[in-house]
Design a protein around this motif. Sequence first.
Motif, PDB file in Angstrom:
ATOM      1  N   PHE A  51      19.156 -58.866  35.645  1.00  0.00           N
ATOM      2  CA  PHE A  51      19.629 -57.567  35.155  1.00  0.00           C
ATOM      3  C   PHE A  51      18.518 -56.865  34.364  1.00  0.00           C
ATOM      4  O   PHE A  51      17.821 -57.498  33.571  1.00  0.00           O
ATOM      5  N   PRO A  52      18.333 -55.550  34.604  1.00  0.00           N
ATOM      6  CA  PRO A  52      17.244 -54.854  33.904  1.00  0.00           C
ATOM      7  C   PRO A  52      17.564 -54.645  32.419  1.00  0.00           C
ATOM      8  O   PRO A  52      18.115 -53.623  32.032  1.00  0.00           O
ATOM      9  N   GLN A  54      11.594 -58.839  29.296  1.00  0.00           N
ATOM     10  CA  GLN A  54      12.702 -58.731  30.242  1.00  0.00           C
ATOM     11  C   GLN A  54      13.369 -60.102  30.366  1.00  0.00           C
ATOM     12  O   GLN A  54      12.687 -61.125  30.404  1.00  0.00           O
ATOM     13  N   ILE A  55      14.703 -60.127  30.428  1.00  0.00           N
ATOM     14  CA  ILE A  55      15.405 -61.409  30.324  1.00  0.00           C
ATOM     15  C   ILE A  55      15.166 -62.344  31.510  1.00  0.00           C
ATOM     16  O   ILE A  55      15.333 -63.546  31.370  1.00  0.00           O
ATOM     17  N   ASP A  78      17.996 -55.636  24.096  1.00  0.00           N
ATOM     18  CA  ASP A  78      19.137 -54.956  24.725  1.00  0.00           C
ATOM     19  C   ASP A  78      20.362 -55.856  24.740  1.00  0.00           C
ATOM     20  O   ASP A  78      21.466 -55.441  24.396  1.00  0.00           O
ATOM     21  N   VAL A  79      20.147 -57.110  25.169  1.00  0.00           N
ATOM     22  CA  VAL A  79      21.280 -58.025  25.317  1.00  0.00           C
ATOM     23  C   VAL A  79      21.861 -58.373  23.951  1.00  0.00           C
ATOM     24  O   VAL A  79      23.079 -58.385  23.767  1.00  0.00           O
ATOM     25  N   MET A  98      24.108 -55.922  22.486  1.00  0.00           N
ATOM     26  CA  MET A  98      25.464 -55.914  23.048  1.00  0.00           C
ATOM     27  C   MET A  98      26.449 -56.647  22.134  1.00  0.00           C
ATOM     28  O   MET A  98      27.648 -56.414  22.191  1.00  0.00           O
ATOM     29  N   GLY A  99      25.922 -57.552  21.319  1.00  0.00           N
ATOM     30  CA  GLY A  99      26.781 -58.231  20.350  1.00  0.00           C
ATOM     31  C   GLY A  99      27.384 -57.282  19.325  1.00  0.00           C
ATOM     32  O   GLY A  99      28.338 -57.627  18.637  1.00  0.00           O
ATOM     33  N   SER A 104      23.931 -47.084  19.250  1.00  0.00           N
ATOM     34  CA  SER A 104      23.711 -48.168  18.296  1.00  0.00           C
ATOM     35  C   SER A 104      22.902 -47.617  17.127  1.00  0.00           C
ATOM     36  O   SER A 104      21.936 -46.892  17.333  1.00  0.00           O
ATOM     37  N   ARG A 157      23.130 -63.107  20.589  1.00  0.00           N
ATOM     38  CA  ARG A 157      24.120 -62.044  20.782  1.00  0.00           C
ATOM     39  C   ARG A 157      25.412 -62.366  20.028  1.00  0.00           C
ATOM     40  O   ARG A 157      26.011 -61.503  19.391  1.00  0.00           O
TER      41      ARG A 157
END
Lengths: 292, 264
Positions: free
Chosen positions: B91-92, B137-138, B97-98, B101-102, B113, B153
């Motif tokens: 996923f980009p 990048q993940i 970023d991830v 999301m938390g 945010s 997260r």
Amino acid sequence: MNDFFTILTASIVAINCALLGVFLLLRKMAMVGDAISHAVLPGIVIAYYFSGEKGSVLLLVGATLSGVLATFVIDLFSRKARVQGDAAIGMTYTLLFAVGMILIATLMQGNADIDQECVLYGDIALVNMDKIIIDDNLYIGPRALYTELVAGLVVFGSIIVGFKGFKLLSFNEDFAKSVGIKTSRWHYYLMGLVALTTVVAFEVVGAVLVVGFLIIPPATAQLVTHKLKAMLVWACVFGVLAVIAGYMAAVYFNVSITGAMVTVSGSVFALVFGIMRLRRSKSAKSVIAAEI
Amino acid sequence: MKQDIHAIEVHNLTVSYDGRPVLWDIDFNLECGKIIGVIGPNGSGKTTSLKAIMGLLKPSSGFVKIFGKSLDEVRDRVAYVPQRESVDWDFPASVLDVVLMGRYRGTNLFRRSNKTDLEIALQSIAKVGLTEFKDRQISQLSGGQQQRVFIARALAQQADLYLMDEPFVGVDAATESAILSLLQEMKNQGKTVLIIHHDLQTVSDYFDYLVLLNTRLIAKGEPHEVLTKENLSNAYGGQLTLLSKIVDLIRQNEFPVREKGVDL
């Protein structure tokens, strides 16, 4: 001038499709886009039968609902009837599309506006026939351009406002649910947008090739970037590029315009893929060389 | 201070797929401030139990209470860490970023945010030791690093109860020790952590309390109460070679390794 309006209209189709296609692709739902684009047919025919005109709001709403209904039926088949996911998609959209074909044959007999040909392949060359003329003589572009623009504003606005929601839905749906996000609402909203986009695009590019607009530019964008926002931008760029280059190619070789656009789109994907591979193997070689 | 309210209460929980029960009449209460392990063989309903607690699956019967309330009332106090394999790491998105999301909630999706969110996310990233990778990048992370992203997260959610699905699977030693020291820190802060685990060799080191499942609840209690030959054979059935190994290992755990050296 007509060329300009045709390209402009198709470009907006391409942008709408590319933006939504990114999320379909990331959610591994590319084929659901295909399904929706076919399943809107019975909705289009029925709504057209009652409203009698192509540009009506009733047609938009009816057709969009029939597209969303398709995703609902797909979910139902795969969850309740235990039909495999791809089989559920195949069953649902062929069924709805077949119903649409029969409806065209029965309800639309002798009607020049909607026939099977137009539904399948669209008629971008005829976009300019349906003109909007104000003050009796000022031509401000084809009706399809304005329908596309309105749909484009809805799609663009939704993605700007709901960016976080669509992002989380695409990356990790279970987690989204766990923080109290109503994922099924987001899901059906996205499906509704896809349905709306394919409905307004069908008379321009047709039900079959719209999938090429939905999936190919985002797939190409995924090759060049690892950022979601950049992927959305690149998908639009590749979409519009295919429209412009495809139109020129079609005029030059005197072939189907939409066909040329999707062919160009596919070729761009192959080209970008090749370039990225070449670059990667080059950089891998230089790393190895550096290590030696 | 001892709290009377249980972190999780599970009452007569039954979950079935296609009419086949995956969890049958499960009952347990889990105290606050403990590190709790859920163990059992493959397909024993461990993940299902976690998803049912998190409201991701609808139970056929029974109910779950969290801090004595329904999940919706205390959702902000619960953080869920799904299995690493459950998402596509291509996923980009970047690490930041991830982890951001938390900070997402059902109620704040439509605002951007803010600075506080960013600070909390960066702190969480620092806690799992990924600060230098925050913009990476993940897909370009190792499995262990990806697991730490998921844990960061969850930390960014600033919850009181953490539910983690197999966080130790396929991680490197650095990640394992990072997670373990985090767990200790969380426990000291009075947080409750429920972890699905399948490596029986390490359970008695990691957890204060165990729940042993195999569709039914086989046993619950402190590790030495749960890890008996009888319970394990009830849960793991005829896997005898495995079983005898486990019992040996438990025995070894009762005698620390350095004493064994002295014996020799």
